[in-house]
Every structure is written in C-alpha cells, then in structure tokens.
Design a protein around this motif. Structure first.
Motif, PDB file in Angstrom:
ATOM      1  N   LYS A   4       1.130  -1.171   0.022  1.00 33.68           N
ATOM      2  CA  LYS A   4       0.109   0.011  -0.033  1.00 33.68           C
ATOM      3  C   LYS A   4       0.814   1.475   0.028  1.00 33.68           C
ATOM      4  O   LYS A   4       1.142   1.398   1.089  1.00 33.68           O
ATOM      5  CB  LYS A   4      -0.731   0.437   1.120  1.00 33.68           C
ATOM      6  CG  LYS A   4      -1.713  -0.845   1.652  1.00 33.68           C
ATOM      7  CD  LYS A   4      -2.743  -0.342   1.971  1.00 33.68           C
ATOM      8  CE  LYS A   4      -4.473  -0.830   2.329  1.00 33.68           C
ATOM      9  NZ  LYS A   4      -4.637  -2.308   2.660  1.00 33.68           N
ATOM     10  N   LEU A  64       3.192   4.392   1.226  1.00 31.80           N
ATOM     11  CA  LEU A  64       2.318   5.075   2.161  1.00 31.80           C
ATOM     12  C   LEU A  64       2.475   6.080   2.442  1.00 31.80           C
ATOM     13  O   LEU A  64       1.704   7.040   1.970  1.00 31.80           O
ATOM     14  CB  LEU A  64       4.197   5.439   3.012  1.00 31.80           C
ATOM     15  CG  LEU A  64       5.544   4.235   2.349  1.00 31.80           C
ATOM     16  CD1 LEU A  64       6.955   4.763   2.533  1.00 31.80           C
ATOM     17  CD2 LEU A  64       4.711   3.553   4.257  1.00 31.80           C
ATOM     18  N   LYS A  65       1.581   6.490   3.629  1.00 28.75           N
ATOM     19  CA  LYS A  65       0.484   7.849   3.851  1.00 28.75           C
ATOM     20  C   LYS A  65       1.447   9.085   3.364  1.00 28.75           C
ATOM     21  O   LYS A  65       2.010   9.806   3.830  1.00 28.75           O
ATOM     22  CB  LYS A  65       0.292   7.547   5.050  1.00 28.75           C
ATOM     23  CG  LYS A  65      -0.931   7.903   5.962  1.00 28.75           C
ATOM     24  CD  LYS A  65      -0.979   7.903   7.011  1.00 28.75           C
ATOM     25  CE  LYS A  65      -2.478   9.202   7.419  1.00 28.75           C
ATOM     26  NZ  LYS A  65      -2.810   9.935   8.337  1.00 28.75           N
ATOM     27  N   GLY A  66       0.410  10.035   2.781  1.00 33.60           N
ATOM     28  CA  GLY A  66       1.414  10.910   1.984  1.00 33.60           C
ATOM     29  C   GLY A  66       2.233  11.243   0.791  1.00 33.60           C
ATOM     30  O   GLY A  66       2.083  12.119  -0.164  1.00 33.60           O
TER      31      GLY A  66
END
Ligand code: G1P
Length: 288
Positions: free
Chosen positions: A187, A189-191
């Motif tokens: 997935k 990574l955040k941001g």
C-alpha cells in the motif's frame, strides 16, 4: 531549536555491491570471453554506468562479487599505463577521464562467488566486503537514466527517512512480463504517491499468481540485517537463494519499502533492451 544531529550524514550509504559473477549466457557468443557487464552502450561499458550511478548517490566503495572469468572488470578500473602514455597530450586523453576519475575517487574491492546459486547467494557472498552497514546493490544489466537525480540517489534520499527499512526500486510492467521479475504487493505510504509499504513479494510469478504488475528492478538499498536473513533463506525449486524471498521475511516485519522511481530503465540483460538502450543513447548524442 535546530538539532545538532545530522541524520543524513549518520546514515549515509558508502558502499555499493555489484553482483557480476553471472555467465551472461543470453549474449553468447560474445560473453564467452567478455563479461556481459563490459558490453558497451556506445563507448562505455555497463559496469561503468553502474559505478557512476553509485558515485552520484555519494557512494565511494564499489564491492564487486565476481568470478575468475571476469578479470576484465578489474582491469577496467585499474590504470593502463601503456595506453595512457600513448595518448598523452592528444585529444583522446579525455576519453579516459571518466573511468580514471571513478578509479581515483573510489575504492574497488572484489570477492569471488564460487557457485552460481542465485542473486541472494551473490549478495551474501559480498558480506565480507560490506560488513555491518547499510549498502546499495546495482544490477548493471538494468541501465537507468533520469533527468534529475539518479535512481539510486532518489532511493538513498528515501532511505534517510526510513533507516530501518530496505528499499527496492519498482516499475509497472505489462502483466505478460511479470514472470521475469520479483513482484511486490503493498500500500502507498501515507501521503506518498510513489513509495509503498511492501506486504508481500514473489519471485517470477505467472501472470495469474502475480499480486500486482509492480516489478522490482535492479536497484536495492539493504540494511545489514539482510545477511542474517539470507543465511536462513532456503533455496527455491531451482536450487537458488532469492533476494526476493529474503526480503519477504523483512516485509512481514514492515521493513521493506518499494519505490517507484523517476527515470527510465533499459533492460540490457537481453538483446532487445540492449539495442533499445544503444539507440536511445545514440539519439541523445546526435549520432543517429
Ligand atoms: C533479479 C531478481 C528479480 C528482479 C530482477 C531485476 O532477477 O531476482 O527479483 O526483478 O533481478 O532485474 P534476474 O534478472 O537476475 O533473473
């Protein structure tokens, strides 16, 4: 308050490993006597492009996992006084500048891989040259270009933010070609728009088995933990120790990031990709 601690210099990657022991059988007969890493794109051998990319990412030790048939690679990075004397003072002198610069700026070290037991085995063979520090791996077959920072430099910058993680370079490939590569699942990574937390990876899956079409290409940043994992990684069905399998162990611990790089990769491990790279480089030099 600005910290006195400079994280970047603390986790700087100094060493780059080149697994170059393979026979290069796809390029026979030329590879009978000439290492495939010495095949040139225009006038420069693939290995030199790799070394220059590692230098661009700040690395100064080039660790070659080689074989007794690959003396030409070592010769390439050592002085050749007869040639140098013969071209001294002529316009041709500059033609050796780049390789001489690499030889002067970097330490080259070599170790022989006695058996061809896969990429994981080749990387493990390089352990005495690397020691207990993070390092990069370049597969010189994958020739990479970019308009801005080199691909390895992009990866080294990402590593600074994730010093516990290994980083693999990925690109999207047609689903029909996934069986040539290690393929990841994960997935974003955040941001992030280009870095994935890897949850799973599989070596050369069939299109039906492949979780995605995100294929690993020949650039890695590895933490020294990989050596312990490789020691305990079993051979696959072909008797090879795969780096992908070892990385899967670390991915399960949340320690692998896949990075979709900015740039172009030419697969010079096969004749078609090699010709494409030659044409692209010739065009950019205005030769064709
Ligand atoms: C190796 C790796 C594979 C990776 C590829 C990149 O395969 O095992 O995971 O995708 O390099 O070039 P090879 O090309 O050595 O078969």
């Amino acid at each position: 308050m600005k910290s006195m601690f400079n994280l970047e210099s603390f986790i700087k990657i100094n060493k780059c490993l080149f697994p170059v022991a393979g026979y290069g059988t796809r390029f026979l007969p030329v590879t009978k006597a000439i290492p495939k890493e010495m095949l040139p794109i225009l006038t420069k051998p693939l290995i030199q492009y790799g070394v220059e990319e590692a230098m661009s990412a700040g690395m100064t030790t080039m660790a070659m996992v080689t074989s007794k048939y690959k003396q030409a690679i070592k010769n390439h990075f050592e002085p050749h006084t007869d040639i140098e004397t013969s071209i001294k003072g002529t316009a041709k002198e500059a033609l050796l500048d780049e390789v001489n610069y690499a030889s002067e700026q970097c330490d080259f070290s070599y170790i022989e891989q006695q058996e061809m037991l896969g990429l994981g085995h080749a990387i493990y063979t390089g352990k005495p040259l690397i020691g207990d520090e993070p390092f990069a791996v370049i597969l010189p077959d994958d020739l990479c270009t970019s308009n801005g920072d080199s691909i390895l430099k992009q990866m080294a910058a990402l590593y600074v933010q994730h010093p516990d993680c290994c980083i693999v370079a990925i690109e999207e490939v047609p689903m029909t070609e996934v069986d040539k590569y290690g393929v990841i699942d994960g997935k974003l990574l955040k941001g992030s728009t280009n870095a994935y937390q890897v949850s799973s990876m599989v070596e050369k899956p069939s299109p039906e088995e492949a979780p995605t079409n995100l294929a690993i290409i020949g650039r890695y940043i590895l933490t020294p933990q990989i050596f312990n994992v490789l020691e305990n990684t079993k051979q696959d069905k072909n008797g090879e120790i795969q780096i992908t399998d070892a990385l899967m162990t670390l991915a399960k611990q949340g320690k692998v990031i896949a990075y979709k790089f900015e740039g172009i990769r030419y697969d010079c491990g096969n004749v078609k990709g090699f010709v494409e790279a030659t044409n692209a480089f010739a065009k950019s030099e205005g030769l064709i």
